[in-house]
Design an enzyme around this catalytic site. Structure first.
Site, PDB file in Angstrom:
ATOM      1  N   HIS A 220       0.854  -1.187   0.000  1.00  0.00           N
ATOM      2  CA  HIS A 220       0.000   0.000   0.000  1.00  0.00           C
ATOM      3  C   HIS A 220       0.891   1.238   0.000  1.00  0.00           C
ATOM      4  O   HIS A 220       1.191   1.798   1.048  1.00  0.00           O
ATOM      5  CB  HIS A 220      -0.952  -0.008   1.199  1.00  0.00           C
TER       6      HIS A 220
ATOM      7  N   GLY B 266      -7.594   2.769   4.393  1.00  0.00           N
ATOM      8  CA  GLY B 266      -8.807   3.210   5.084  1.00  0.00           C
ATOM      9  C   GLY B 266      -9.724   2.062   5.466  1.00  0.00           C
ATOM     10  O   GLY B 266     -10.353   2.087   6.526  1.00  0.00           O
TER      11      GLY B 266
ATOM     12  N   ILE C  49       0.945   3.972   3.904  1.00  0.00           N
ATOM     13  CA  ILE C  49      -0.092   4.444   4.827  1.00  0.00           C
ATOM     14  C   ILE C  49      -1.045   3.279   5.112  1.00  0.00           C
ATOM     15  O   ILE C  49      -1.127   2.325   4.342  1.00  0.00           O
ATOM     16  CB  ILE C  49      -0.870   5.662   4.290  1.00  0.00           C
TER      17      ILE C  49
END
Length: 141
Positions: free
Chosen positions: A50, A59, A56
């Site tokens: 990612h 989500g 990060i």
């Protein structure tokens, strides 16, 4: 009510590498709320793919950590063994700040409504008292 990492691992149906709650910091039966902690370690599997140059936390994994903390809360409210719950709706999920490797977050979840076996939960995710994300989830048990 505090639950350490070992206890959470024992009662949460999700297991590594898909367990996204480390500890329960507090649980309030009257307010139907829970506060959990999760650290997203740099060696976790998703960071390698990612955005490898600037990793990060995805989500969807932040949403999953909220769903898991909410599952723990609902099971405690129902006073049942933690069972498998299903995420049935994600509403108003907003991400304000990206999370990076080795970030630790506080997940605050509260049951706002129950309709039969469906629970509507509102949650806030914080890092160092900064709001990282807010969302509303529906879960079925």
């Amino acid at each position: 009510m505090y639950m350490n990492k070992k206890t959470v691992e024992e009662i949460l149906p999700q297991k590594k590498p898909f367990k996204f709650v480390d500890t329960i910091e507090s649980l309030d039966f009257e307010q139907k709320s829970i506060v959990c902690n999760q650290m997203f370690k740099k060696e976790d599997f998703y960071f390698s793919g990612h955005f490898p140059q600037k990793p990060i936390v995805p989500g969807v994994l932040i949403i999953e950590s909220v769903a898991q903390s909410s599952l723990l809360l609902i099971s405690e409210i129902l006073r049942t063994k933690t069972q498998i719950g299903y995420l049935v709706n994600v509403k108003k999920a907003t991400f304000y700040v990206p999370l990076k490797p080795d970030d630790s977050v506080i997940i605050k979840s509260k049951v706002n409504q129950r309709v039969a076996n469906y629970f509507i939960v509102k949650a806030t995710v914080l890092k160092d008292n900064t709001v990282i994300a807010k969302m509303e989830l529906s879960l079925s048990m």
